[in-house]
Design an enzyme around this catalytic site. Sequence first.
Site, mmCIF file in Angstrom:
data_model
loop_
_atom_site.group_PDB
_atom_site.id
_atom_site.type_symbol
_atom_site.label_atom_id
_atom_site.label_comp_id
_atom_site.label_asym_id
_atom_site.label_seq_id
_atom_site.Cartn_x
_atom_site.Cartn_y
_atom_site.Cartn_z
ATOM 1 N N CYS A 137 0.833 -1.207 0.000
ATOM 2 C CA CYS A 137 0.000 0.000 0.000
ATOM 3 C C CYS A 137 0.865 1.254 0.000
ATOM 4 O O CYS A 137 1.376 1.662 1.046
ATOM 5 C CB CYS A 137 -0.937 -0.004 1.214
ATOM 6 S SG CYS A 137 -2.002 1.452 1.294
ATOM 7 N N CYS A 140 -0.447 4.057 2.184
ATOM 8 C CA CYS A 140 -0.236 3.832 3.620
ATOM 9 C C CYS A 140 1.203 4.132 4.023
ATOM 10 O O CYS A 140 1.470 4.741 5.056
ATOM 11 C CB CYS A 140 -0.547 2.381 3.988
ATOM 12 S SG CYS A 140 -2.131 1.768 3.393
ATOM 13 N N ASP A 141 2.158 3.662 3.220
ATOM 14 C CA ASP A 141 3.553 3.628 3.659
ATOM 15 C C ASP A 141 4.521 4.510 2.862
ATOM 16 O O ASP A 141 5.688 4.630 3.221
ATOM 17 C CB ASP A 141 4.067 2.177 3.600
ATOM 18 C CG ASP A 141 3.262 1.261 4.503
ATOM 19 O OD1 ASP A 141 2.852 1.717 5.585
ATOM 20 O OD2 ASP A 141 3.026 0.093 4.130
#
Length: 313
Positions: A137, A140-141
């Site tokens: 992701c 997300c990261d």
Amino acid sequence: MQEREHTQCLIIGSGPAGYTAAIYASRANLSPVEYCGLQTGGQLTQTTVVENFPGYPEGVDGNQMMLDLRAQAERLGTDIRDGEIVKADLSKRPYVLTTDEGKEIEADTVIIATGASAKYLGLEDEKKYNGQGVSACATCDGFFYRKRTVAVVGGGDTACEEALYLAGLAKKVYMIVRKPFLRASDVMQRRVKENEKIEILFEHNTVGLYGDNGVEGAHLVKRKGEPDEERYDLPIDGFFLAIGHKPNSDIFKEWLDTDETGYIITLDGTPRTKLPGVFAAGDVADPHYRQAITAAASGCKAAIEADRYLRSI
């Protein structure tokens, strides 16, 4: 005789969608029963620090965040259970669902929050470096890779979207593409090819990762199996999988509509499915966003819809 119990509201899954649905259903006095599934806490338990969920100015460990949500749902009265729902009979109401221990549960309403599992290449190194440079992701990261070098695996629209997102943060983005072409739409192909930070490595396979303290590079093979096959190491700081997700919807497909990938189709922007009293929340019904905050929001909606449905019958 087979053991059977009855509940007003059965919640299947324990990610942000499932736990949020449990919080709202509990506050509506629905006395929900929640089965956690194979991965208690969902995909966020595979993430180290979550920085984009509102309310955590310093970020929060993914596991801790899910423990917090679980504790909140339990405090409000949710009956949270380990175990998995392995069979569903949604042919008539009350709906009957069966656990992995053979217990049958009759439910007036069902909230499906079983999530979607990211597809991986199947390398042992993906497990070894999970949360230490391997991610599925970018949204997300990606923040952790500002001004660093990363690679995205995949050649479809999702891979292009991830690469473009990462290009806004990273110093350099490689796209590792198994085929000699991109499968993405023309507009996405054009965008990645025009971005000076993105370099596409066509006809490349990743066969491993290396690094002492997290990912430091990838072992690549160019034109694998061909006479001019070339093996080399590519130094990178992050390795992002973008080869798709598999919604965990198999046991419901006989009863509910899904798209070609398996995402449950909901009605009119709500969590309602075509069956009255059956709702889908979170990543199992979301091929587009796949974020904790959107999953939590859909869990809230599902519980509110379940309460309204029960009041109407």
